[in-house]
Design a protein around this motif. Structure first.
Motif, PDB file in Angstrom:
ATOM      1  N   GLY A  27       0.780  -1.230   0.000  1.00  0.00           N
ATOM      2  CA  GLY A  27       0.000   0.000   0.000  1.00  0.00           C
ATOM      3  C   GLY A  27       0.815   1.285   0.000  1.00  0.00           C
ATOM      4  O   GLY A  27       0.252   2.361  -0.195  1.00  0.00           O
ATOM      5  N   GLY A  28       2.127   1.189   0.220  1.00  0.00           N
ATOM      6  CA  GLY A  28       2.943   2.382   0.178  1.00  0.00           C
ATOM      7  C   GLY A  28       2.965   2.986  -1.218  1.00  0.00           C
ATOM      8  O   GLY A  28       2.882   2.268  -2.214  1.00  0.00           O
ATOM      9  N   THR A  29       3.062   4.303  -1.290  1.00  0.00           N
ATOM     10  CA  THR A  29       3.018   4.980  -2.580  1.00  0.00           C
ATOM     11  C   THR A  29       4.201   5.929  -2.755  1.00  0.00           C
ATOM     12  O   THR A  29       4.826   6.361  -1.779  1.00  0.00           O
ATOM     13  N   ARG A  30       4.472   6.239  -4.007  1.00  0.00           N
ATOM     14  CA  ARG A  30       5.518   7.196  -4.339  1.00  0.00           C
ATOM     15  C   ARG A  30       5.088   7.931  -5.591  1.00  0.00           C
ATOM     16  O   ARG A  30       4.484   7.325  -6.487  1.00  0.00           O
ATOM     17  N   TYR A  31       5.394   9.231  -5.674  1.00  0.00           N
ATOM     18  CA  TYR A  31       5.003  10.053  -6.817  1.00  0.00           C
ATOM     19  C   TYR A  31       6.172  10.900  -7.304  1.00  0.00           C
ATOM     20  O   TYR A  31       7.038  11.291  -6.513  1.00  0.00           O
ATOM     21  N   VAL A  32       6.131  11.225  -8.573  1.00  0.00           N
ATOM     22  CA  VAL A  32       7.046  12.235  -9.071  1.00  0.00           C
ATOM     23  C   VAL A  32       6.563  13.579  -8.540  1.00  0.00           C
ATOM     24  O   VAL A  32       5.355  13.793  -8.345  1.00  0.00           O
ATOM     25  N   ASP A  33       7.487  14.479  -8.271  1.00  0.00           N
ATOM     26  CA  ASP A  33       7.120  15.748  -7.621  1.00  0.00           C
ATOM     27  C   ASP A  33       6.064  16.521  -8.392  1.00  0.00           C
ATOM     28  O   ASP A  33       5.202  17.182  -7.793  1.00  0.00           O
ATOM     29  N   SER A  34       6.100  16.464  -9.708  1.00  0.00           N
ATOM     30  CA  SER A  34       5.210  17.291 -10.529  1.00  0.00           C
ATOM     31  C   SER A  34       3.738  16.903 -10.402  1.00  0.00           C
ATOM     32  O   SER A  34       2.864  17.658 -10.830  1.00  0.00           O
ATOM     33  N   VAL A  35       3.443  15.735  -9.850  1.00  0.00           N
ATOM     34  CA  VAL A  35       2.039  15.308  -9.741  1.00  0.00           C
ATOM     35  C   VAL A  35       1.578  15.171  -8.295  1.00  0.00           C
ATOM     36  O   VAL A  35       0.398  14.881  -8.046  1.00  0.00           O
ATOM     37  N   LYS A  36       2.487  15.362  -7.358  1.00  0.00           N
ATOM     38  CA  LYS A  36       2.092  15.265  -5.951  1.00  0.00           C
ATOM     39  C   LYS A  36       0.960  16.245  -5.663  1.00  0.00           C
ATOM     40  O   LYS A  36       0.959  17.363  -6.161  1.00  0.00           O
ATOM     41  N   ASP A  37       0.028  15.833  -4.850  1.00  0.00           N
ATOM     42  CA  ASP A  37      -1.144  16.630  -4.454  1.00  0.00           C
ATOM     43  C   ASP A  37      -2.169  16.769  -5.575  1.00  0.00           C
ATOM     44  O   ASP A  37      -3.215  17.395  -5.376  1.00  0.00           O
ATOM     45  N   ARG A  38      -1.903  16.206  -6.750  1.00  0.00           N
ATOM     46  CA  ARG A  38      -2.889  16.231  -7.838  1.00  0.00           C
ATOM     47  C   ARG A  38      -3.304  14.829  -8.249  1.00  0.00           C
ATOM     48  O   ARG A  38      -4.461  14.598  -8.610  1.00  0.00           O
ATOM     49  N   PHE A  39      -2.369  13.890  -8.221  1.00  0.00           N
ATOM     50  CA  PHE A  39      -2.630  12.515  -8.647  1.00  0.00           C
ATOM     51  C   PHE A  39      -2.644  11.598  -7.439  1.00  0.00           C
ATOM     52  O   PHE A  39      -1.886  11.796  -6.483  1.00  0.00           O
ATOM     53  N   THR A  40      -3.484  10.574  -7.506  1.00  0.00           N
ATOM     54  CA  THR A  40      -3.527   9.565  -6.453  1.00  0.00           C
ATOM     55  C   THR A  40      -3.560   8.187  -7.084  1.00  0.00           C
ATOM     56  O   THR A  40      -4.418   7.904  -7.927  1.00  0.00           O
ATOM     57  N   ILE A  41      -2.636   7.337  -6.658  1.00  0.00           N
ATOM     58  CA  ILE A  41      -2.615   5.968  -7.145  1.00  0.00           C
ATOM     59  C   ILE A  41      -3.241   5.057  -6.098  1.00  0.00           C
ATOM     60  O   ILE A  41      -3.074   5.275  -4.890  1.00  0.00           O
ATOM     61  N   ARG A  64      -5.028   0.733  -5.622  1.00  0.00           N
ATOM     62  CA  ARG A  64      -5.156  -0.580  -6.251  1.00  0.00           C
ATOM     63  C   ARG A  64      -6.229  -1.377  -5.536  1.00  0.00           C
ATOM     64  O   ARG A  64      -6.460  -1.196  -4.339  1.00  0.00           O
ATOM     65  N   ASP A  65      -6.858  -2.249  -6.299  1.00  0.00           N
ATOM     66  CA  ASP A  65      -7.824  -3.204  -5.768  1.00  0.00           C
ATOM     67  C   ASP A  65      -7.201  -4.568  -5.992  1.00  0.00           C
ATOM     68  O   ASP A  65      -7.252  -5.099  -7.105  1.00  0.00           O
ATOM     69  N   SER A  66      -6.591  -5.113  -4.945  1.00  0.00           N
ATOM     70  CA  SER A  66      -5.877  -6.374  -5.098  1.00  0.00           C
ATOM     71  C   SER A  66      -6.803  -7.513  -5.473  1.00  0.00           C
ATOM     72  O   SER A  66      -6.401  -8.450  -6.159  1.00  0.00           O
ATOM     73  N   ALA A  67      -8.032  -7.469  -5.021  1.00  0.00           N
ATOM     74  CA  ALA A  67      -8.985  -8.536  -5.350  1.00  0.00           C
ATOM     75  C   ALA A  67      -9.261  -8.573  -6.844  1.00  0.00           C
ATOM     76  O   ALA A  67      -9.571  -9.637  -7.405  1.00  0.00           O
ATOM     77  N   LYS A  68      -9.145  -7.432  -7.494  1.00  0.00           N
ATOM     78  CA  LYS A  68      -9.406  -7.359  -8.930  1.00  0.00           C
ATOM     79  C   LYS A  68      -8.121  -7.261  -9.746  1.00  0.00           C
ATOM     80  O   LYS A  68      -8.178  -7.163 -10.972  1.00  0.00           O
ATOM     81  N   ASP A  69      -6.961  -7.243  -9.060  1.00  0.00           N
ATOM     82  CA  ASP A  69      -5.686  -7.046  -9.772  1.00  0.00           C
ATOM     83  C   ASP A  69      -5.763  -5.822 -10.682  1.00  0.00           C
ATOM     84  O   ASP A  69      -5.378  -5.871 -11.858  1.00  0.00           O
ATOM     85  N   THR A  70      -6.260  -4.743 -10.130  1.00  0.00           N
ATOM     86  CA  THR A  70      -6.435  -3.513 -10.896  1.00  0.00           C
ATOM     87  C   THR A  70      -5.827  -2.341 -10.145  1.00  0.00           C
ATOM     88  O   THR A  70      -6.010  -2.227  -8.927  1.00  0.00           O
ATOM     89  N   ALA A  71      -5.118  -1.502 -10.873  1.00  0.00           N
ATOM     90  CA  ALA A  71      -4.567  -0.279 -10.310  1.00  0.00           C
ATOM     91  C   ALA A  71      -5.246   0.915 -10.955  1.00  0.00           C
ATOM     92  O   ALA A  71      -5.724   0.831 -12.098  1.00  0.00           O
ATOM     93  N   TYR A  72      -5.307   1.994 -10.208  1.00  0.00           N
ATOM     94  CA  TYR A  72      -5.971   3.195 -10.673  1.00  0.00           C
ATOM     95  C   TYR A  72      -5.044   4.393 -10.510  1.00  0.00           C
ATOM     96  O   TYR A  72      -4.200   4.424  -9.611  1.00  0.00           O
ATOM     97  N   LEU A  73      -5.265   5.387 -11.372  1.00  0.00           N
ATOM     98  CA  LEU A  73      -4.570   6.663 -11.211  1.00  0.00           C
ATOM     99  C   LEU A  73      -5.618   7.761 -11.345  1.00  0.00           C
ATOM    100  O   LEU A  73      -6.114   8.018 -12.445  1.00  0.00           O
ATOM    101  N   GLN A  74      -5.965   8.352 -10.220  1.00  0.00           N
ATOM    102  CA  GLN A  74      -6.890   9.482 -10.219  1.00  0.00           C
ATOM    103  C   GLN A  74      -6.092  10.745 -10.462  1.00  0.00           C
ATOM    104  O   GLN A  74      -5.187  11.073  -9.680  1.00  0.00           O
ATOM    105  N   MET A  75      -6.422  11.436 -11.529  1.00  0.00           N
ATOM    106  CA  MET A  75      -5.677  12.633 -11.921  1.00  0.00           C
ATOM    107  C   MET A  75      -6.598  13.847 -11.831  1.00  0.00           C
ATOM    108  O   MET A  75      -7.592  13.912 -12.567  1.00  0.00           O
ATOM    109  N   ASN A  76      -6.289  14.742 -10.937  1.00  0.00           N
ATOM    110  CA  ASN A  76      -7.068  15.964 -10.754  1.00  0.00           C
ATOM    111  C   ASN A  76      -6.258  17.182 -11.170  1.00  0.00           C
ATOM    112  O   ASN A  76      -5.034  17.116 -11.276  1.00  0.00           O
TER     113      ASN A  76
END
Length: 124
Positions: A55-69, A71-83
């Motif tokens: 569950g730990g996350t890491r971001y490039v500085d340019s997207v911090k506070d705007r993007f959120t990663i 995952r739903d492990s049960a579905k083997d799916t990752a998401y990237l919410q971009m605001n």
């Protein structure tokens, strides 16, 4: 056959939001890091975000506070919410999965699995 399939890209205006999805299949990805890279026209591919299996996350500085990663492990799916998207976020976004973590993953070197990409275009 292992596949990572991205979806959710499109054309939006600056300030809008998008959510990208990455559906993994062909094996279990429970202990894999999953993440996103992007490549803008004429530029090299760059790391955007990753989420470790714990569950730990890491971001490039340019997207911090705007993007959120996430995952739903049960579905083997990752998401990237971009605001608050900006024109400079325009790129093809690629999903990636690998057993590596941290800097080794974010370097993009020797990533085991890649998706084919989804295009995000942000107009000004």
């Amino acid at each position: 056959q292992v596949q990572l399939v991205e979806s959710g890209g499109g054309l939006v205006q600056a300030g809008d939001s998008l959510r990208l999805s990455c559906a993994a299949s062909g094996r279990t990805f429970n202990y894999y890091s999953m993440g996103w890279f992007r490549q803008a026209p004429g530029k090299e591919r760059e790391f955007v975000a990753l989420i470790h299996w714990g569950g730990g996350t890491r971001y490039v500085d340019s997207v911090k506070d705007r993007f959120t990663i996430s995952r739903d492990s049960a579905k083997d799916t990752a998401y990237l919410q971009m605001n608050s998207l900006k024109p400079e976020d325009t790129a093809v976004y690629y999903c990636a999965a690998d057993l590596s973590v941290g800097s080794q993953f974010s370097s993009g070197v020797n990533i085991r699995y890649w998706g084919k990409g989804t295009l995000v275009t942000v107009s000004s």
